[in-house]
Design a protein around this motif. Structure first.
Motif, PDB file in Angstrom:
ATOM      1  N   SER A 180     -14.423   7.327 -20.259  1.00 44.52           N
ATOM      2  CA  SER A 180     -14.858   7.703 -18.915  1.00 44.52           C
ATOM      3  C   SER A 180     -16.306   7.298 -18.644  1.00 44.52           C
ATOM      4  O   SER A 180     -16.695   7.115 -17.489  1.00 44.52           O
ATOM      5  CB  SER A 180     -14.688   9.216 -18.704  1.00 44.52           C
TER       6      SER A 180
ATOM      7  N   LYS B 164     -14.602  -0.158  -6.547  1.00 46.73           N
ATOM      8  CA  LYS B 164     -13.469  -1.046  -6.273  1.00 46.73           C
ATOM      9  C   LYS B 164     -13.982  -2.478  -6.291  1.00 46.73           C
ATOM     10  O   LYS B 164     -14.909  -2.822  -5.556  1.00 46.73           O
ATOM     11  CB  LYS B 164     -12.846  -0.712  -4.917  1.00 46.73           C
TER      12      LYS B 164
ATOM     13  N   LYS C  33      -9.026  -4.074  -8.298  1.00 43.32           N
ATOM     14  CA  LYS C  33      -8.750  -2.867  -9.066  1.00 43.32           C
ATOM     15  C   LYS C  33      -9.923  -1.905  -8.920  1.00 43.32           C
ATOM     16  O   LYS C  33     -11.002  -2.280  -8.445  1.00 43.32           O
ATOM     17  CB  LYS C  33      -8.511  -3.202 -10.532  1.00 43.32           C
ATOM     18  N   THR C  34      -9.711  -0.657  -9.334  1.00 41.99           N
ATOM     19  CA  THR C  34     -10.746   0.373  -9.304  1.00 41.99           C
ATOM     20  C   THR C  34     -11.119   0.719 -10.738  1.00 41.99           C
ATOM     21  O   THR C  34     -10.246   1.023 -11.556  1.00 41.99           O
ATOM     22  CB  THR C  34     -10.252   1.626  -8.569  1.00 41.99           C
ATOM     23  N   VAL C  35     -12.420   0.664 -11.052  1.00 43.42           N
ATOM     24  CA  VAL C  35     -12.879   0.839 -12.432  1.00 43.42           C
ATOM     25  C   VAL C  35     -14.110   1.744 -12.479  1.00 43.42           C
ATOM     26  O   VAL C  35     -14.777   1.974 -11.463  1.00 43.42           O
ATOM     27  CB  VAL C  35     -13.220  -0.520 -13.084  1.00 43.42           C
ATOM     28  N   THR C  36     -14.444   2.221 -13.674  1.00 41.76           N
ATOM     29  CA  THR C  36     -15.650   3.009 -13.861  1.00 41.76           C
ATOM     30  C   THR C  36     -16.873   2.103 -13.915  1.00 41.76           C
ATOM     31  O   THR C  36     -16.786   0.945 -14.318  1.00 41.76           O
ATOM     32  CB  THR C  36     -15.582   3.812 -15.171  1.00 41.76           C
TER      33      THR C  36
ATOM     34  N   LYS D  65      -8.785   2.613 -13.398  1.00 40.22           N
ATOM     35  CA  LYS D  65      -8.238   3.889 -12.939  1.00 40.22           C
ATOM     36  C   LYS D  65      -6.724   3.946 -13.140  1.00 40.22           C
ATOM     37  O   LYS D  65      -6.151   5.025 -13.322  1.00 40.22           O
ATOM     38  CB  LYS D  65      -8.578   4.105 -11.455  1.00 40.22           C
ATOM     39  N   ASP D  66      -6.081   2.777 -13.123  1.00 38.12           N
ATOM     40  CA  ASP D  66      -4.620   2.723 -13.305  1.00 38.12           C
ATOM     41  C   ASP D  66      -4.261   2.436 -14.763  1.00 38.12           C
ATOM     42  O   ASP D  66      -3.372   1.631 -15.049  1.00 38.12           O
ATOM     43  CB  ASP D  66      -3.988   1.687 -12.379  1.00 38.12           C
TER      44      ASP D  66
ATOM     45  N   GLN E  99      -8.721   8.165 -21.391  1.00 40.76           N
ATOM     46  CA  GLN E  99      -9.520   8.753 -20.320  1.00 40.76           C
ATOM     47  C   GLN E  99     -10.658   9.587 -20.890  1.00 40.76           C
ATOM     48  O   GLN E  99     -11.758   9.631 -20.331  1.00 40.76           O
ATOM     49  CB  GLN E  99      -8.625   9.599 -19.422  1.00 40.76           C
TER      50      GLN E  99
ATOM     51  N   TYR F  64     -16.415   5.683  -9.825  1.00 37.13           N
ATOM     52  CA  TYR F  64     -15.500   4.538  -9.741  1.00 37.13           C
ATOM     53  C   TYR F  64     -15.948   3.583  -8.647  1.00 37.13           C
ATOM     54  O   TYR F  64     -16.508   3.996  -7.623  1.00 37.13           O
ATOM     55  CB  TYR F  64     -14.074   5.009  -9.433  1.00 37.13           C
TER      56      TYR F  64
END
Length: 410
Positions: free
Chosen positions: A210, A108, A90-93, A217-218, A206, A106
């Protein structure tokens, strides 16, 4: 396409039975994996342990991610399944922002969960091989990092990931557990609790998260998932009519508020406590009997966790304003009362960063909770670069005040 990789055990190759790591096949592997999971208990030997009972397909624990995989390890010429591991990407902050902008950074990353090796086949390098092959898959699919979570007391797991697989301790969130009692918790009349639709919840989260770590991200897919039971906000009653989240400038209430979402785990897996003494079991039953006989006393009874049960996970917890703490406590009471409608749900669980203000506001039992869940992380595929902001995050010992815990990883 099925992928098979031979792995060496910890003894000479000429005497080593073959070990094969391959992708899980739901048609032929389901029964064997379920049996392996049943045999593997979570917890120190000789002490009470939680046993996981998967519901439906064993791969369901990662299926809620677009990019996911499940690997099994076969041992010997008979092809007995003795190990399993799951992973997702997943893609995250990272808790950082791009210089001179408000855009979050972000990354991955892959998440490892559900690593199990049969007790009769340990110390043969099977767990290490499973981790290595999952890391290879993660790297090929673009993950920059791999991370995992375990209990502070699970020393064998920490030794495996840190000493053998070069992970480092990264974050240590707190797990808060509250039993579901037989009686309803009263809510004050000066508080309004509203359910927020997913599209508005997405915008609010969001805005709020953030600058946190691990915010996905999803988030839209998470909030619209069938296992998500809703997002709820607690407000002072006199301010509810003044809040209009459909207007961008009014997205967040001007007054105090508390917000969280609720995830239902029971459709994916359930738990069962084993290994407690007869005295402890009887004492827990006694609290429920007393609570049922004299409900007006509101005895804090202990639910039946010795049979198959599920739990609701509270995530996205945030509070603001002078009255935020009280609003959060009562919002958790609301979730408690909501959980009583499902007889299979026995506890509420939340996981927050050590410095997160909501930690003290969330009701929990210290005996059931634990101070440190250990998250370990590893940089994949490339050397650490001192000038790379991603690497600075990876090497940082200081976490952001807030860690967003994704319930799909449970």
């Amino acid at each position: 396409m099925e992928k098979k990789i031979a792995a060496e055990a910890n003894f000479p190759a000429e005497h080593s039975p073959p070990v094969v790591v391959r992708e899980y096949d739901g048609g032929s592997d389901k029964a064997a994996v379920e049996e392996l999971e049943r045999r593997c208990e979570v917890g120190p030997p000789g002490k009470p342990s939680l046993v996981t009972d998967l519901m439906g397909d064993p791969i369901a624990r990662v299926r809620n991610f677009v990019s996911h995989i499940m690997l099994v390890a076969e041992y010997g010429h008979g092809g007995e399944i003795v190990g399993v591991i799951r992973g997702c990407i997943k893609t995250v902050t990272s808790g950082k922002k791009i210089s001179s902008t408000e855009f979050p950074v972000y990354v991955k990353l892959a998440y490892i969960l559900g690593l199990r090796v049969s007790s009769t086949h340990r110390r043969l390098g099977i767990a290490t091989k499973l981790i290595q092959e999952l890391e290879n898959w993660s790297t090929k699919n673009g993950a920059e990092y791999s991370y995992m979570a375990t209990e502070r007391t699970n020393q064998p797991s920490l030794n495996l990931f840190i000493k053998k697989c070069n992970y480092v301790k990264f974050r240590n969130p707190t797990v808060l557990v509250q039993p579901i009692h037989l009686h309803q918790k009263p809510l004050p009349s000066d508080i309004t609790i509203v359910r927020i639709p997913p599209n508005i919840s997405e915008q609010i989260y969001q805005t709020l998260f953030s600058c946190s770590e691990f915010f996905p991200k999803d988030i839209d897919k998470l909030l619209n998932n069938k296992l998500n039971l809703g997002t709820f906000m607690a407000l002072p009653k006199n301010s509810h009519s003044k809040w209009n989240p459909k207007k961008t400038e009014d997205l967040l209430p001007k007054s105090s508020f508390a917000i969280l979402s609720v995830w239902n785990t029971k459709e994916v897996y359930r738990l069962q406590m084993k290994g407690v003494s007869a005295f402890t079991h009887a004492a827990c039953v006694g609290t429920r009997v007393l609570d049922a006989m004299v409900p007006w006393l509101k005895i804090p009874s202990i639910p039946n966790v010795f049979e198959n049960f599920g739990f609701h996970f509270m995530y996205g917890l945030h509070m603001e304003g002078n009255d935020g703490s009280r609003l959060m406590r009562n919002l958790c009471k609301f979730v408690h009362n909501m959980a009583q409608d499902d007889v299979d749900i026995r506890v509420l669980v939340a996981e927050v960063a050590p410095m997160d203000r909501v930690r003290e506001a969330v009701p929990h039992w210290k005996r059931f909770s634990w101070e440190e869940d250990i998250w370990c992380i590893k940089r994949l595929g490339v050397q650490v670069d001192e000038n790379n902001c991603h690497d600075h995050w990876y090497k940082s010992s200081d976490s952001s005040e807030v860690i967003f815990v994704d319930p799909r990883e449970l």
